[in-house]
Write an enzyme that holds these catalytic residues in place. Structure first.
Site, PDB file in Angstrom:
ATOM      1  N   GLU A   1      -3.852   1.903  -7.543  1.00 60.35           N
ATOM      2  CA  GLU A   1      -4.200   2.999  -6.644  1.00 60.35           C
ATOM      3  C   GLU A   1      -3.257   4.175  -6.876  1.00 60.35           C
ATOM      4  O   GLU A   1      -2.176   4.240  -6.248  1.00 60.35           O
ATOM      5  CB  GLU A   1      -4.067   2.541  -5.183  1.00 60.35           C
ATOM      6  CG  GLU A   1      -5.039   1.469  -4.777  1.00 60.35           C
ATOM      7  CD  GLU A   1      -5.417   1.593  -3.302  1.00 60.35           C
ATOM      8  OE1 GLU A   1      -6.610   1.642  -3.007  1.00 60.35           O
ATOM      9  OE2 GLU A   1      -4.516   1.664  -2.457  1.00 60.35           O
TER      10      GLU A   1
ATOM     11  N   HIS B   1       0.849  -1.202   0.000  1.00 60.53           N
ATOM     12  CA  HIS B   1       0.000   0.000   0.000  1.00 60.53           C
ATOM     13  C   HIS B   1       0.881   1.248   0.000  1.00 60.53           C
ATOM     14  O   HIS B   1       1.908   1.284   0.682  1.00 60.53           O
ATOM     15  CB  HIS B   1      -0.932   0.005   1.217  1.00 60.53           C
ATOM     16  CG  HIS B   1      -2.009   1.040   1.095  1.00 60.53           C
ATOM     17  ND1 HIS B   1      -1.763   2.372   1.308  1.00 60.53           N
ATOM     18  CD2 HIS B   1      -3.311   0.948   0.734  1.00 60.53           C
ATOM     19  CE1 HIS B   1      -2.879   3.055   1.087  1.00 60.53           C
ATOM     20  NE2 HIS B   1      -3.839   2.213   0.748  1.00 60.53           N
TER      21      HIS B   1
HETATM   22  P1  PGA Z   1      -9.578   5.989  -0.107  1.00 59.66           P
HETATM   23  O1  PGA Z   1      -8.405   4.933   0.161  1.00 59.66           O
HETATM   24  O2  PGA Z   1     -10.750   5.231  -0.661  1.00 59.66           O
HETATM   25  O3  PGA Z   1      -9.873   6.599   1.236  1.00 59.66           O
HETATM   26  O4  PGA Z   1      -9.061   6.985  -1.078  1.00 59.66           O
HETATM   27  C1  PGA Z   1      -8.173   3.873  -0.707  1.00 59.66           C
HETATM   28  C2  PGA Z   1      -6.989   3.070  -0.235  1.00 59.66           C
HETATM   29  O5  PGA Z   1      -6.034   3.653   0.279  1.00 59.66           O
HETATM   30  O6  PGA Z   1      -6.970   1.843  -0.353  1.00 59.66           O
END
Ligand code: PGA
Length: 245
Positions: free
Chosen positions: A165, A93
């Site tokens: 992401e 992440h």
């Molecule tokens: P968010 O986070 O939906 O709050 O933008 C997504 C993530 O970090 O997995």
């Protein structure tokens, strides 16, 4: 094909609050058409193992140690997570990559540890705003995938899910455009094809994450090649997340 909707609790809720959350959330997702995974703080895994055992909801951790056991104060191993009945873990992440300067090589080792105990991996990748502005998105994603999946056999990819992401979209309210998501997903499958095979690329589950919410999740799920979502902030409201599921 069923969509996979993953909630990432990050460092939110106490175990007591999580118990209240589950009492609200579980009845609402009983007959859901999606696969659901809750990625929880380590402290919540025991309760999850008790409450989710007879449900369709899966759960996992948000990280695991790069080590498998020993003198590593504050760390939690893949085996410890698996032991509590978890079936998933997030790895790589961007919040961990950034704060702990986690490298792609460390992500690779963690993936090997997770697969070693039969945990499914949600591998997070994504570019920063600077990289995006410099048109480096495809190169960044390629490097992250190449190194993260180094040494894996193709048959191990069934336990890997890739979450695209973009760092600049996480928790910012700035969701990536459908075009950006489609391009990123295409890049991801191309890299998997180059590194493994066309079949592996087709089969790879790819999620999008970053500021998903009730107002935008449907259109994101319609983007070509997107198999589901990794939801942060919006998953903390049981009603909202149940609707998304
Ligand atoms: P968010 O986070 O939906 O709050 O933008 C997504 C993530 O970090 O997995």
């Amino acid at each position: 094909m069923k969509k996979l909707i993953v909630g990432n609790f990050k460092m939110n809720t106490t175990v007591k609050e999580f118990a209240v959350y589950l009492d609200k959330f579980l009845p609402k997702v009983k007959d859901s058409k999606s696969d659901v995974v809750l990625c929880l703080p380590y402290t919540h895994l025991m309760l999850a193992s008790q409450k989710l055992v007879s449900t369709e909801v899966n759960f996992g951790s948000q990280n695991i140690s790069i080590d498998t056991s020993g003198a590593h104060t504050g760390e939690v191993s893949a085996n410890m997570v698996k032991d509590l009945g978890a079936t998933y873990t997030i790895i790589g992440h961007s919040e961990i990559r950034k704060r702990f300067k986690e490298t792609n090589e460390q992500v690779n080792q963690k993936i090997i540890n997770a697969l070693g105990v039969n945990l499914k991996v949600i591998l997070c990748i994504g570019e920063t705003k600077t990289e995006k502005n410099a048109n480096k998105t495809a190169a960044v994603l390629k490097k992250q995938i190449d190194i993260a999946l180094k040494g894996l056999y193709e048959n191990e990819l069934k336990n890997i899910i890739i979450a695209y992401e973009p760092c600049w979209a996480i928790g910012t309210g700035n969701v990536a455009s459908s075009k950006d998501i489609e391009n990123a997903v295409k890049t991801i499958r191309k890299v998997i094809e180059e590194d493994f095979s066309e079949k592996a690329a087709e089969k790879m589950l790819v999620l999008y994450g970053g500021s998903t919410k009730l107002e935008n999740f449907n259109s994101i799920l319609k983007v070509k090649g997107v198999n589901g979502l990794l939801v942060g902030g919006a998953c903390l409201d049981a009603d909202v997340f149940a609707k998304m599921v």
